[in-house]
Design a protein around this motif. Sequence first.
Motif, PDB file in Angstrom:
ATOM      1  N   GLN A  80       0.831  -1.211   0.000  1.00 33.57           N
ATOM      2  CA  GLN A  80       0.000   0.000   0.000  1.00 33.57           C
ATOM      3  C   GLN A  80       0.861   1.254   0.000  1.00 33.57           C
ATOM      4  O   GLN A  80       0.537   2.245  -0.650  1.00 33.57           O
ATOM      5  N   PHE A  81       1.992   1.190   0.730  1.00 30.84           N
ATOM      6  CA  PHE A  81       2.900   2.343   0.772  1.00 30.84           C
ATOM      7  C   PHE A  81       3.543   2.574  -0.597  1.00 30.84           C
ATOM      8  O   PHE A  81       3.680   3.716  -1.041  1.00 30.84           O
ATOM      9  N   ILE A  82       3.938   1.464  -1.254  1.00 31.31           N
ATOM     10  CA  ILE A  82       4.586   1.597  -2.568  1.00 31.31           C
ATOM     11  C   ILE A  82       3.618   2.182  -3.593  1.00 31.31           C
ATOM     12  O   ILE A  82       3.970   3.076  -4.374  1.00 31.31           O
ATOM     13  N   PHE A  83       2.376   1.692  -3.590  1.00 29.22           N
ATOM     14  CA  PHE A  83       1.395   2.137  -4.595  1.00 29.22           C
ATOM     15  C   PHE A  83       0.502   3.249  -4.057  1.00 29.22           C
ATOM     16  O   PHE A  83      -0.621   3.415  -4.530  1.00 29.22           O
ATOM     17  N   LYS A  84       1.021   3.974  -3.066  1.00 26.46           N
ATOM     18  CA  LYS A  84       0.235   5.078  -2.507  1.00 26.46           C
ATOM     19  C   LYS A  84      -0.010   6.149  -3.562  1.00 26.46           C
ATOM     20  O   LYS A  84      -1.062   6.788  -3.611  1.00 26.46           O
ATOM     21  N   ILE A  85       0.999   6.395  -4.372  1.00 23.08           N
ATOM     22  CA  ILE A  85       0.835   7.326  -5.512  1.00 23.08           C
ATOM     23  C   ILE A  85       1.055   6.500  -6.774  1.00 23.08           C
ATOM     24  O   ILE A  85       2.175   6.412  -7.301  1.00 23.08           O
ATOM     25  N   PRO A  86       0.017   5.854  -7.297  1.00 21.75           N
ATOM     26  CA  PRO A  86       0.214   4.912  -8.416  1.00 21.75           C
ATOM     27  C   PRO A  86       0.730   5.560  -9.684  1.00 21.75           C
ATOM     28  O   PRO A  86       1.405   4.909 -10.490  1.00 21.75           O
ATOM     29  N   GLU A  87       0.409   6.872  -9.881  1.00 21.90           N
ATOM     30  CA  GLU A  87       0.858   7.517 -11.118  1.00 21.90           C
ATOM     31  C   GLU A  87       2.387   7.507 -11.218  1.00 21.90           C
ATOM     32  O   GLU A  87       2.951   7.270 -12.289  1.00 21.90           O
ATOM     33  N   GLU A  88       3.044   7.754 -10.109  1.00 22.26           N
ATOM     34  CA  GLU A  88       4.508   7.849 -10.142  1.00 22.26           C
ATOM     35  C   GLU A  88       5.151   6.497 -10.425  1.00 22.26           C
ATOM     36  O   GLU A  88       6.075   6.399 -11.237  1.00 22.26           O
ATOM     37  N   ILE A  89       4.676   5.461  -9.765  1.00 24.08           N
ATOM     38  CA  ILE A  89       5.303   4.154  -9.983  1.00 24.08           C
ATOM     39  C   ILE A  89       4.955   3.602 -11.369  1.00 24.08           C
ATOM     40  O   ILE A  89       5.767   2.934 -12.008  1.00 24.08           O
ATOM     41  N   LEU A  90       3.746   3.912 -11.860  1.00 24.81           N
ATOM     42  CA  LEU A  90       3.401   3.475 -13.212  1.00 24.81           C
ATOM     43  C   LEU A  90       4.243   4.208 -14.251  1.00 24.81           C
ATOM     44  O   LEU A  90       4.646   3.627 -15.267  1.00 24.81           O
ATOM     45  N   ARG A  91       4.495   5.495 -14.004  1.00 19.49           N
ATOM     46  CA  ARG A  91       5.368   6.251 -14.908  1.00 19.49           C
ATOM     47  C   ARG A  91       6.784   5.680 -14.885  1.00 19.49           C
ATOM     48  O   ARG A  91       7.438   5.542 -15.925  1.00 19.49           O
ATOM     49  N   ALA A  92       7.265   5.344 -13.677  1.00 19.64           N
ATOM     50  CA  ALA A  92       8.605   4.736 -13.567  1.00 19.64           C
ATOM     51  C   ALA A  92       8.633   3.383 -14.279  1.00 19.64           C
ATOM     52  O   ALA A  92       9.620   3.053 -14.955  1.00 19.64           O
ATOM     53  N   TYR A  93       7.558   2.625 -14.145  1.00 19.06           N
ATOM     54  CA  TYR A  93       7.460   1.343 -14.877  1.00 19.06           C
ATOM     55  C   TYR A  93       7.522   1.600 -16.386  1.00 19.06           C
ATOM     56  O   TYR A  93       8.201   0.882 -17.136  1.00 19.06           O
ATOM     57  N   GLY A  94       6.795   2.605 -16.838  1.00 19.77           N
ATOM     58  CA  GLY A  94       6.778   2.911 -18.273  1.00 19.77           C
ATOM     59  C   GLY A  94       8.151   3.275 -18.793  1.00 19.77           C
ATOM     60  O   GLY A  94       8.558   2.818 -19.878  1.00 19.77           O
ATOM     61  N   VAL A  95       8.875   4.110 -18.021  1.00 20.75           N
ATOM     62  CA  VAL A  95      10.227   4.494 -18.441  1.00 20.75           C
ATOM     63  C   VAL A  95      11.124   3.262 -18.523  1.00 20.75           C
ATOM     64  O   VAL A  95      11.854   3.053 -19.508  1.00 20.75           O
ATOM     65  N   THR A  96      11.067   2.406 -17.503  1.00 22.89           N
ATOM     66  CA  THR A  96      11.936   1.225 -17.479  1.00 22.89           C
ATOM     67  C   THR A  96      11.578   0.234 -18.581  1.00 22.89           C
ATOM     68  O   THR A  96      12.457  -0.312 -19.258  1.00 22.89           O
ATOM     69  N   VAL A  97      10.281  -0.005 -18.777  1.00 20.99           N
ATOM     70  CA  VAL A  97       9.859  -0.966 -19.805  1.00 20.99           C
ATOM     71  C   VAL A  97      10.246  -0.471 -21.196  1.00 20.99           C
ATOM     72  O   VAL A  97      10.769  -1.236 -22.028  1.00 20.99           O
ATOM     73  N   SER A  98      10.022   0.820 -21.462  1.00 20.85           N
ATOM     74  CA  SER A  98      10.377   1.351 -22.783  1.00 20.85           C
ATOM     75  C   SER A  98      11.888   1.304 -22.992  1.00 20.85           C
ATOM     76  O   SER A  98      12.367   0.959 -24.076  1.00 20.85           O
ATOM     77  N   LEU A  99      12.654   1.653 -21.944  1.00 16.97           N
ATOM     78  CA  LEU A  99      14.114   1.578 -22.059  1.00 16.97           C
ATOM     79  C   LEU A  99      14.568   0.144 -22.328  1.00 16.97           C
ATOM     80  O   LEU A  99      15.450  -0.104 -23.159  1.00 16.97           O
ATOM     81  N   THR A 100      13.956  -0.800 -21.628  1.00 16.31           N
ATOM     82  CA  THR A 100      14.355  -2.198 -21.784  1.00 16.31           C
ATOM     83  C   THR A 100      14.030  -2.714 -23.182  1.00 16.31           C
ATOM     84  O   THR A 100      14.864  -3.362 -23.826  1.00 16.31           O
ATOM     85  N   LEU A 101      12.833  -2.410 -23.676  1.00 10.44           N
ATOM     86  CA  LEU A 101      12.437  -2.905 -24.996  1.00 10.44           C
ATOM     87  C   LEU A 101      13.235  -2.251 -26.117  1.00 10.44           C
ATOM     88  O   LEU A 101      13.842  -2.929 -26.957  1.00 10.44           O
ATOM     89  N   ILE A 102      13.243  -0.913 -26.125  1.00  9.16           N
ATOM     90  CA  ILE A 102      13.948  -0.194 -27.195  1.00  9.16           C
ATOM     91  C   ILE A 102      15.452  -0.446 -27.115  1.00  9.16           C
ATOM     92  O   ILE A 102      16.111  -0.731 -28.121  1.00  9.16           O
ATOM     93  N   GLY A 103      15.992  -0.347 -25.903  1.00 11.12           N
ATOM     94  CA  GLY A 103      17.432  -0.527 -25.727  1.00 11.12           C
ATOM     95  C   GLY A 103      17.884  -1.924 -26.096  1.00 11.12           C
ATOM     96  O   GLY A 103      18.929  -2.096 -26.742  1.00 11.12           O
ATOM     97  N   THR A 104      17.121  -2.942 -25.715  1.00 11.28           N
ATOM     98  CA  THR A 104      17.519  -4.316 -26.027  1.00 11.28           C
ATOM     99  C   THR A 104      17.485  -4.577 -27.526  1.00 11.28           C
ATOM    100  O   THR A 104      18.426  -5.158 -28.085  1.00 11.28           O
ATOM    101  N   CYS A 105      16.416  -4.154 -28.186  1.00 14.02           N
ATOM    102  CA  CYS A 105      16.321  -4.365 -29.643  1.00 14.02           C
ATOM    103  C   CYS A 105      17.445  -3.635 -30.377  1.00 14.02           C
ATOM    104  O   CYS A 105      18.112  -4.208 -31.254  1.00 14.02           O
ATOM    105  N   LEU A 106      17.651  -2.367 -30.025  1.00 14.93           N
ATOM    106  CA  LEU A 106      18.699  -1.577 -30.683  1.00 14.93           C
ATOM    107  C   LEU A 106      20.082  -2.141 -30.384  1.00 14.93           C
ATOM    108  O   LEU A 106      20.947  -2.234 -31.273  1.00 14.93           O
ATOM    109  N   SER A 107      20.294  -2.536 -29.145  1.00 16.52           N
ATOM    110  CA  SER A 107      21.594  -3.085 -28.754  1.00 16.52           C
ATOM    111  C   SER A 107      21.877  -4.397 -29.482  1.00 16.52           C
ATOM    112  O   SER A 107      22.993  -4.611 -29.980  1.00 16.52           O
ATOM    113  N   LEU A 108      20.881  -5.274 -29.572  1.00 13.41           N
ATOM    114  CA  LEU A 108      21.081  -6.546 -30.267  1.00 13.41           C
ATOM    115  C   LEU A 108      21.391  -6.329 -31.740  1.00 13.41           C
ATOM    116  O   LEU A 108      22.237  -7.031 -32.321  1.00 13.41           O
ATOM    117  N   PHE A 109      20.706  -5.368 -32.358  1.00 19.16           N
ATOM    118  CA  PHE A 109      20.965  -5.097 -33.776  1.00 19.16           C
ATOM    119  C   PHE A 109      22.401  -4.601 -33.979  1.00 19.16           C
ATOM    120  O   PHE A 109      23.114  -5.085 -34.868  1.00 19.16           O
TER     121      PHE A 109
END
Length: 312
Positions: A80-109
């Motif tokens: 409950q403490f972690i998801f007290k402000i869900p917008e912030e953690i979801l935004r952080a998730y979005g940044v990490t997921v996009s970095l992981t997907l784009i970075g991995t594909c570009l790096s592998l190429f």
Amino acid sequence: MKSAFKQQTEVADLSMTRSAKIRTDQLVMNVLAYSCVSFVALICIIPFLLILSGSITEERAIILEGYKLFPSSISFKAYQFIFKIPEEILRAYGVTVSLTLIGTCLSLFLISMSSYVLQRSDFKWRNAFSFYYYFTTLFSGGLVPLYILVVNYLKLNDTYLVLLLLPLINVFYILVMKSFMKSIPAAITESAKIDGAGDFTIFIRLILPLCKPALATIGLFVALGYWNDWFNSLLFINNQKLYPLQYYLYKVIGSVDALKSVAEKSGISARELPGEGLKMALTIVVTGPIVLLYPFIQRYFVKGLTIGAVKG
């Protein structure tokens, strides 16, 4: 006649004895193998179960009784403490997921393209470039020159690109991929050239599909690197909207520790604030998605795609 019959009977008995011995050896081998694998799996899963149990255990119970596989009192205050402000953690998730997907594909190429060029025998400067790449693994510029380059010259601080570009290339992965590509039969490339295919077509349509095991292995390591990266954010990111998940959770732990310190100095009880349970819950939140990803690419680690690539 009796002697021949007796001889056939002895051969049949000997064959049955050998078959029984082989079955017994196979049974013993299976029992030992499954026992060892189960033991190692148990050793690996117990710490994760302790973390999961600790994340849903009440803070006071952890302090008094320590970590247990089965929580004595269940509490979801840490989540409950972690998801007290869900917008912030979801935004952080979005940044990490996009970095992981784009970075991995570009790096592998880029890694596979560099490796393909370096392993081609008709590339004149392959030894010089290979030595240059290898040299950078022995001697690097260091942290201070990197910081000056990124901040003063490239002006990439506080941008999304700095998180994407810095972990993009790893020379060790290039050398690993280059060694793997050398095992691909040269007849594939030569036959494609006879059919009129260009270098880029050969690379995209023939070489890359044959490199799936290596791409999956290196891709997993690259993805883990992007997913767990927090140090680059610590150095170059001040904008809270660009915080990746790891760095955001690192800031959350720091905030809770600071709040507890202030409360203790003020004489206010801070026992209700999740401390140890919060760390366990953060571990579950961070590792959950990447653990779920692993089974989908596991099969490529043991699959040899070059089998049957050249026939006749």
